[in-house]
Motif scaffolding. Structure first.
Motif, short mmCIF file in Angstrom:
data_model
loop_
_atom_site.label_atom_id
_atom_site.label_comp_id
_atom_site.label_asym_id
_atom_site.label_seq_id
_atom_site.Cartn_x
_atom_site.Cartn_y
_atom_site.Cartn_z
N VAL A 171 -22.59 0.84 8.00
CA VAL A 171 -21.54 1.30 7.11
C VAL A 171 -20.26 0.56 7.45
O VAL A 171 -19.87 0.46 8.62
CB VAL A 171 -21.32 2.82 7.24
N GLY A 172 -19.60 0.02 6.43
CA GLY A 172 -18.36 -0.71 6.67
C GLY A 172 -17.44 -0.66 5.48
O GLY A 172 -17.82 -0.24 4.38
N PRO A 173 -16.18 -1.08 5.66
CA PRO A 173 -15.20 -1.04 4.57
C PRO A 173 -15.46 -2.14 3.55
O PRO A 173 -15.78 -3.27 3.92
CB PRO A 173 -13.87 -1.25 5.29
N THR A 174 -15.32 -1.79 2.27
CA THR A 174 -15.59 -2.77 1.22
C THR A 174 -14.44 -2.91 0.22
O THR A 174 -14.58 -3.62 -0.77
CB THR A 174 -16.87 -2.39 0.45
N GLY A 175 -13.32 -2.27 0.46
CA GLY A 175 -12.20 -2.45 -0.46
C GLY A 175 -11.16 -1.35 -0.30
O GLY A 175 -11.47 -0.24 0.14
N ILE A 176 -9.93 -1.67 -0.67
CA ILE A 176 -8.85 -0.69 -0.63
C ILE A 176 -8.95 0.20 -1.87
O ILE A 176 -9.29 -0.28 -2.96
CB ILE A 176 -7.47 -1.40 -0.56
N LEU A 177 -8.70 1.49 -1.73
CA LEU A 177 -8.87 2.44 -2.82
C LEU A 177 -7.77 2.24 -3.86
O LEU A 177 -6.60 2.48 -3.60
CB LEU A 177 -8.87 3.87 -2.30
N LYS A 178 -8.17 1.82 -5.06
CA LYS A 178 -7.21 1.48 -6.10
C LYS A 178 -6.51 2.71 -6.67
O LYS A 178 -5.41 2.60 -7.20
CB LYS A 178 -7.90 0.70 -7.22
N SER A 226 2.61 -7.70 -6.63
CA SER A 226 2.06 -8.99 -7.02
C SER A 226 2.78 -9.61 -8.21
O SER A 226 2.48 -10.75 -8.58
CB SER A 226 0.56 -8.85 -7.35
N GLN A 227 3.72 -8.90 -8.81
CA GLN A 227 4.51 -9.49 -9.87
C GLN A 227 5.40 -10.61 -9.33
O GLN A 227 5.73 -11.55 -10.07
CB GLN A 227 5.38 -8.42 -10.55
N HIS A 228 5.79 -10.51 -8.06
CA HIS A 228 6.72 -11.51 -7.49
C HIS A 228 6.24 -12.08 -6.16
O HIS A 228 6.88 -13.00 -5.64
CB HIS A 228 8.10 -10.89 -7.30
N TRP A 229 5.16 -11.54 -5.61
CA TRP A 229 4.70 -11.96 -4.30
C TRP A 229 3.22 -12.32 -4.35
O TRP A 229 2.49 -11.85 -5.21
CB TRP A 229 4.90 -10.85 -3.26
N ASP A 230 2.79 -13.13 -3.40
CA ASP A 230 1.36 -13.35 -3.18
C ASP A 230 0.86 -12.22 -2.29
O ASP A 230 1.28 -12.12 -1.12
CB ASP A 230 1.12 -14.71 -2.53
N VAL A 231 -0.01 -11.39 -2.82
CA VAL A 231 -0.38 -10.13 -2.16
C VAL A 231 -1.85 -10.14 -1.79
O VAL A 231 -2.71 -10.53 -2.59
CB VAL A 231 -0.08 -8.92 -3.07
N ARG A 232 -2.11 -9.69 -0.59
CA ARG A 232 -3.48 -9.46 -0.13
C ARG A 232 -3.57 -8.08 0.48
O ARG A 232 -2.62 -7.62 1.12
CB ARG A 232 -3.91 -10.53 0.88
N ALA A 233 -4.71 -7.44 0.31
CA ALA A 233 -4.94 -6.13 0.91
C ALA A 233 -5.85 -6.30 2.12
O ALA A 233 -6.91 -6.93 2.03
CB ALA A 233 -5.59 -5.18 -0.10
N PHE A 234 -5.42 -5.76 3.26
CA PHE A 234 -6.25 -5.77 4.45
C PHE A 234 -6.96 -4.43 4.56
O PHE A 234 -6.32 -3.39 4.62
CB PHE A 234 -5.41 -6.01 5.71
N VAL A 235 -8.28 -4.47 4.57
CA VAL A 235 -9.07 -3.25 4.69
C VAL A 235 -9.72 -3.21 6.06
O VAL A 235 -10.13 -4.24 6.60
CB VAL A 235 -10.12 -3.13 3.58
#
Length: 250
Positions: free
Chosen positions: A120-127, A138-147
């Motif tokens: 079992v592991g993380p697969t994404g940030i909860l939208k 992300s309208q003005h920045w380069d955005v990444r989500a760390f899970v």
């Protein structure tokens, strides 16, 4: 036939650009699933943000890099067996109703799975909780989500954050961290354990008469820097939220 459960898994797995596309141009079945999953009002806000994001000029210069770190329980946890089959355990109302929270149990070392037949592991940030933050930034920045796997030692997550940053950016790239809840503790441990990497993003002095370059910042949203009373209550099994979730176990 449209598989709503599989589609929602893809939504949670999606990165920022993929999520924006899903919300911008969903099919009728996809829109119905998104409204049911996110809530009607939240879906409308996300749809508007995604449309606004899509209208930004192609040549607009980004303001910099932002990494968003979620709080406790803020990432989807998915089970994989030896055949590669996967099933989202958290959050999944059907799995919870069947008592499958037990499958999130870890071995005594707090790192490895208790049940070796599946991982079992993380697969994404909860939208549902972080989608608006991601799209707005992300309208003005380069955005990444760390899970990260919020069940495990936070030092494990901090080391994974360090590795992910090295893969995403150059060592001297400016990076801002926006961290919510327990994610702020992950960020603080990262800064403590990997000071050279963090210092590489800091303010740079004037060179050749040019103004100084501002470095990365840590922005903490509701971070329990002095601890949380909820966690020991959860471990003791007396937290009201966990009681409501796992109705089949004492």
């Amino acid at each position: 036939m449209f598989d709503e459960r599989a589609f929602i898994m893809l939504v949670e797995l999606a990165d920022v650009d993929e999520f924006a596309e899903m919300v911008t141009n969903p099919s009728s079945d996809e829109e119905k699933a998104l409204r049911a999953h996110l809530g009607d009002q939240r879906y409308r806000r996300l749809h508007a943000l995604a449309l606004k994001r899509g209208l930004r000029p192609a040549k607009e210069r980004r303001r910099g890099n932002v990494v968003v770190i979620h709080g406790v329980m803020g990432s989807a946890l998915t089970a994989f067996d030896h055949k590669g089959l996967r099933e989202q355990i958290w959050p999944n109302a059907h799995s919870i109703a069947q008592g499958h929270l037990e499958r999130l149990r870890l071995a005594g070392d707090g790192r490895n799975p208790f049940y070796p037949q599946e991982i079992v592991g993380p697969t994404g940030i909860l939208k549902r909780h972080y989608g608006e933050l991601l799209l707005r930034l992300s309208q003005h920045w380069d955005v990444r989500a760390f899970v990260y796997d919020w069940r495990k030692d936070l030092k494990v997550a901090a080391a994974e954050l360090h590795a992910r940053l090295r893969g995403w950016f150059d060592d001297d790239d400016q990076v801002h961290i926006v961290a919510h809840g327990m994610g702020g503790l992950v960020a603080r441990i990262f800064i403590h354990d990997f000071p050279d990497r963090w210092s590489g993003t800091q303010d740079q002095g004037q060179t050749d008469g040019q103004p100084p370059v501002l470095g990365g910042r840590l922005i903490m949203l509701g971070v329990p820097t002095t601890g949380s009373w909820v966690i020991p209550r959860a471990f003791a099994g007396i937290d009201d939220t966990l009681k409501a979730l796992d109705v089949l176990h004492s």
